[in-house]
Design an enzyme around this catalytic site. Structure first.
Site, PDB file in Angstrom:
ATOM      1  N   GLU A   1       0.829  -1.206   0.000  1.00 55.21           N
ATOM      2  CA  GLU A   1       0.000   0.000   0.000  1.00 55.21           C
ATOM      3  C   GLU A   1       0.861   1.253   0.000  1.00 55.21           C
ATOM      4  O   GLU A   1       1.860   1.331   0.727  1.00 55.21           O
ATOM      5  CB  GLU A   1      -0.889  -0.021   1.248  1.00 55.21           C
ATOM      6  CG  GLU A   1      -2.280   0.450   1.002  1.00 55.21           C
ATOM      7  CD  GLU A   1      -3.062  -0.446   0.034  1.00 55.21           C
ATOM      8  OE1 GLU A   1      -3.133  -0.104  -1.160  1.00 55.21           O
ATOM      9  OE2 GLU A   1      -3.596  -1.476   0.475  1.00 55.21           O
ATOM     10  N   HIS A   2       0.437   2.205  -0.830  1.00 52.48           N
ATOM     11  CA  HIS A   2       1.164   3.470  -1.019  1.00 52.48           C
ATOM     12  C   HIS A   2       2.575   3.222  -1.544  1.00 52.48           C
ATOM     13  O   HIS A   2       3.501   3.985  -1.253  1.00 52.48           O
ATOM     14  CB  HIS A   2       1.169   4.304   0.276  1.00 52.48           C
ATOM     15  CG  HIS A   2      -0.188   4.865   0.586  1.00 52.48           C
ATOM     16  ND1 HIS A   2      -0.682   5.993  -0.016  1.00 52.48           N
ATOM     17  CD2 HIS A   2      -1.177   4.405   1.395  1.00 52.48           C
ATOM     18  CE1 HIS A   2      -1.917   6.222   0.429  1.00 52.48           C
ATOM     19  NE2 HIS A   2      -2.241   5.271   1.281  1.00 52.48           N
ATOM     20  N   THR A   3       2.724   2.163  -2.297  1.00 50.15           N
ATOM     21  CA  THR A   3       4.009   1.852  -2.924  1.00 50.15           C
ATOM     22  C   THR A   3       3.971   2.125  -4.433  1.00 50.15           C
ATOM     23  O   THR A   3       5.012   2.304  -5.041  1.00 50.15           O
ATOM     24  CB  THR A   3       4.354   0.364  -2.706  1.00 50.15           C
ATOM     25  OG1 THR A   3       3.196  -0.406  -3.046  1.00 50.15           O
ATOM     26  CG2 THR A   3       4.738   0.076  -1.269  1.00 50.15           C
ATOM     27  N   ASP A   4       2.759   2.171  -5.018  1.00 49.93           N
ATOM     28  CA  ASP A   4       2.713   2.256  -6.499  1.00 49.93           C
ATOM     29  C   ASP A   4       3.327   3.551  -7.023  1.00 49.93           C
ATOM     30  O   ASP A   4       4.116   3.537  -7.959  1.00 49.93           O
ATOM     31  CB  ASP A   4       1.294   2.002  -7.059  1.00 49.93           C
ATOM     32  CG  ASP A   4       0.219   2.971  -6.606  1.00 49.93           C
ATOM     33  OD1 ASP A   4       0.468   3.787  -5.693  1.00 49.93           O
ATOM     34  OD2 ASP A   4      -0.906   2.917  -7.180  1.00 49.93           O
TER      35      ASP A   4
ATOM     36  N   GLY B   1     -16.904   5.087  -3.123  1.00 49.82           N
ATOM     37  CA  GLY B   1     -16.155   5.697  -2.022  1.00 49.82           C
ATOM     38  C   GLY B   1     -15.768   4.699  -0.949  1.00 49.82           C
ATOM     39  O   GLY B   1     -15.427   5.078   0.163  1.00 49.82           O
TER      40      GLY B   1
ATOM     41  N   GLU C   1      -7.390  10.250 -14.472  1.00 56.56           N
ATOM     42  CA  GLU C   1      -7.594  10.579 -13.047  1.00 56.56           C
ATOM     43  C   GLU C   1      -6.590  11.650 -12.593  1.00 56.56           C
ATOM     44  O   GLU C   1      -6.941  12.565 -11.864  1.00 56.56           O
ATOM     45  CB  GLU C   1      -7.480   9.302 -12.201  1.00 56.56           C
ATOM     46  CG  GLU C   1      -7.968   9.530 -10.796  1.00 56.56           C
ATOM     47  CD  GLU C   1      -8.543   8.294 -10.135  1.00 56.56           C
ATOM     48  OE1 GLU C   1      -8.924   7.341 -10.827  1.00 56.56           O
ATOM     49  OE2 GLU C   1      -8.621   8.312  -8.901  1.00 56.56           O
TER      50      GLU C   1
ATOM     51  N   ASP D   1      -4.758   0.717  -9.217  1.00 48.74           N
ATOM     52  CA  ASP D   1      -6.188   0.422  -9.326  1.00 48.74           C
ATOM     53  C   ASP D   1      -6.585   0.158 -10.776  1.00 48.74           C
ATOM     54  O   ASP D   1      -7.306  -0.800 -11.080  1.00 48.74           O
ATOM     55  CB  ASP D   1      -7.017   1.593  -8.785  1.00 48.74           C
ATOM     56  CG  ASP D   1      -6.652   1.922  -7.355  1.00 48.74           C
ATOM     57  OD1 ASP D   1      -5.960   1.104  -6.720  1.00 48.74           O
ATOM     58  OD2 ASP D   1      -7.040   3.001  -6.871  1.00 48.74           O
TER      59      ASP D   1
ATOM     60  N   TYR E   1      -3.875  12.349   0.668  1.00 48.30           N
ATOM     61  CA  TYR E   1      -3.165  11.444  -0.249  1.00 48.30           C
ATOM     62  C   TYR E   1      -2.021  12.198  -0.929  1.00 48.30           C
ATOM     63  O   TYR E   1      -0.878  11.739  -0.959  1.00 48.30           O
ATOM     64  CB  TYR E   1      -4.161  10.919  -1.291  1.00 48.30           C
ATOM     65  CG  TYR E   1      -3.598   9.904  -2.250  1.00 48.30           C
ATOM     66  CD1 TYR E   1      -3.658   8.546  -1.969  1.00 48.30           C
ATOM     67  CD2 TYR E   1      -3.014  10.304  -3.446  1.00 48.30           C
ATOM     68  CE1 TYR E   1      -3.153   7.599  -2.864  1.00 48.30           C
ATOM     69  CE2 TYR E   1      -2.501   9.366  -4.343  1.00 48.30           C
ATOM     70  CZ  TYR E   1      -2.583   8.027  -4.044  1.00 48.30           C
ATOM     71  OH  TYR E   1      -2.079   7.100  -4.925  1.00 48.30           O
TER      72      TYR E   1
HETATM   73  C1  GLA Z   1      -5.406   4.581  -3.995  1.00 54.09           C
HETATM   74  C2  GLA Z   1      -4.693   4.978  -5.284  1.00 54.09           C
HETATM   75  C3  GLA Z   1      -3.667   3.915  -5.681  1.00 54.09           C
HETATM   76  C4  GLA Z   1      -2.741   3.583  -4.516  1.00 54.09           C
HETATM   77  C5  GLA Z   1      -3.541   3.309  -3.229  1.00 54.09           C
HETATM   78  C6  GLA Z   1      -2.654   3.152  -2.031  1.00 54.09           C
HETATM   79  O1  GLA Z   1      -6.183   3.440  -4.203  1.00 54.09           O
HETATM   80  O2  GLA Z   1      -5.618   5.152  -6.336  1.00 54.09           O
HETATM   81  O3  GLA Z   1      -2.930   4.353  -6.798  1.00 54.09           O
HETATM   82  O4  GLA Z   1      -1.790   4.593  -4.326  1.00 54.09           O
HETATM   83  O5  GLA Z   1      -4.466   4.342  -2.966  1.00 54.09           O
HETATM   84  O6  GLA Z   1      -1.867   2.009  -2.133  1.00 54.09           O
END
Ligand code: GLA
Length: 388
Positions: free
Chosen positions: A34-37, A122, A161, A173, A223
């Site tokens: 998570e939060h790595t992309d 959401g 996006e 995503d 974010y």
């Molecule tokens: C959201 C973003 C993704 C990713 C996640 C966290 O879903 O759309 O790109 O950064 O948060 O892993």
């Protein structure tokens, strides 16, 4: 709603005649990473079976008209005013896709589109990626008569996006929605989009998603703030590691030797999360391939703890769900999934315990938070495809 019902609904809204087509694209659940992309790291999502279906018909007058089964909105858009739809509460994602496709050279045609979503809006399961990828696929096929490269549709979705909707999301995503495969998770290296599909051989274990049902606010600004903190951490680390272009390329031991160059302790914590999380994704994929689901569960737990303590994106709702889940018999691991600040958790639960799990977790959560969570027991499903 069945496809037959959706076709009838389409005719009721747009009139009869012409050839109808249908497309589907799913939401996703991220198992770990998570939060790595957006840090060029690893993620490990799976497409789910909930998602967006579009019934579509080509128009010759160059307008895009669209509506949804669950909303009163009706959008009638023209290609001459492409930027006029950015602030629409519904329809902006779709118009962002149309614009990104045109910019990439696709001669997008006019069409009538009926949307039907089953992913909760959401809720952190990326209903937006489902809409984006279904729209991209639909517009591409209607306009060119050919099937697209779905990896390109994922990048079109991210571009829409980022640039049209204004959320600086990574690629996870959209990639999961475009490229998912039934009964598989996707091990994706976000720095170059190389990936492998790994069978989710979970045997007697189910993936249980729990939705906090929290109304999320300020999520975009929080974010984007995390993204900026990661950029600061990388800039500091690059003073001693000039050949690294992403936090996701830095191994934990190298980080420990160099972290002193990050002056701000909050920024250092964010980097620590990202770097160790990437390492956990590697180990989790290995564990899954070796059939070691128990190890996979411990990495999931460690991921949540890091998102809570180092990345600080959880909050009382997600933490309460995860704490309650981990107390349950038959739960191998539990963590938040998606951006955080609300949304959903994902847990691995033994089949025979799923019912009691939902009951007990709902009770514990409601007692602390004051309203109930929702549950989805899911399988990994296929990515975006044309139905007919
Ligand atoms: C959201 C973003 C993704 C990713 C996640 C966290 O879903 O759309 O790109 O950064 O948060 O892993």
């Amino acid at each position: 709603m069945t496809i037959d019902m959706l076709q009838k609904e389409f005719v009721a809204r747009f009139g009869a005649g012409g050839t109808l087509h249908a497309f589907f694209s799913p939401g996703r659940v991220n198992l770990i990473g998570e939060h790595t992309d957006y840090n060029g790291g690893f993620v490990f999502p799976a497409a789910i079976t909930l998602g967006t279906t579009i019934i579509a018909r080509k128009r010759e007058d160059g307008r895009i008209r669209m509506c949804a089964t669950d909303l009163p909105d009706f959008v009638d858009a023209s290609f001459d005013t492409m930027d006029a739809y950015k602030s629409l509460p519904w329809g902006n994602y779709q118009m962002g896709i149309a614009k990104a496709l045109i910019q990439s050279g696709v001669p997008v045609c006019g069409c009538d589109l009926l949307f039907h979503d089953t992913t909760p809006h959401g809720g952190g399961l990326s209903s937006s990626a489902g809409i984006e990828i279904a729209t991209a696929l639909c517009l591409y096929v209607l306009s060119t008569g050919k099937q697209p490269d779905m990896r390109e549709m994922a990048t079109i979705g991210q571009k829409a996006e980022n640039e049209y909707v204004g959320v600086s999301c990574g690629i996870m995503d959209q990639f999961a929605s475009a490229m998912g495969k039934k009964d598989h998770a996707i091990f994706l290296d976000c720095k170059d989009l190389s990936y492998s599909l790994i069978p989710l051989a979970l045997k007697d274990i189910r993936i249980v998603i729990a939705n906090t049902n929290k109304k999320r606010s300020l999520i975009t600004s929080k974010y984007n703030e995390r993204r900026t903190e990661c950029e600061k951490a990388l800039a500091a680390l690059q003073t001693v590691l000039p050949d690294k272009h992403y936090l996701g390329q830095i191994a934990p031991d190298v980080f420990e030797e160099t972290r002193r160059v990050i002056a701000n302790p909050t920024v250092a914590k964010r980097a620590e999360h990202v770097i160790y999380e990437c390492d956990r994704v590697l180990r989790s994929a290995e564990a899954l391939q070796n059939g070691d689901i128990a190890a996979f569960g411990t990495y999931m737990n460690a991921s949540h703890d890091s998102l809570r303590d180092l990345y600080e994106v959880t909050g009382i709702e997600l933490d309460t769900l995860v704490d309650a889940a981990r107390k349950e018999e038959g739960c191998l691991g539990s963590r938040m999934t998606g951006a955080g600040f609300g949304g959903c958790t994902v847990s691995l639960v033994k089949c025979e315990c799923v019912e009691a799990f939902q009951k007990h977790v709902a009770e514990a959560y409601t007692k602390v938070i004051g309203y109930a969570p929702s549950f989805y027991v899911t399988d990994a499903g296929d990515g975006g495809h044309q139905l007919f």
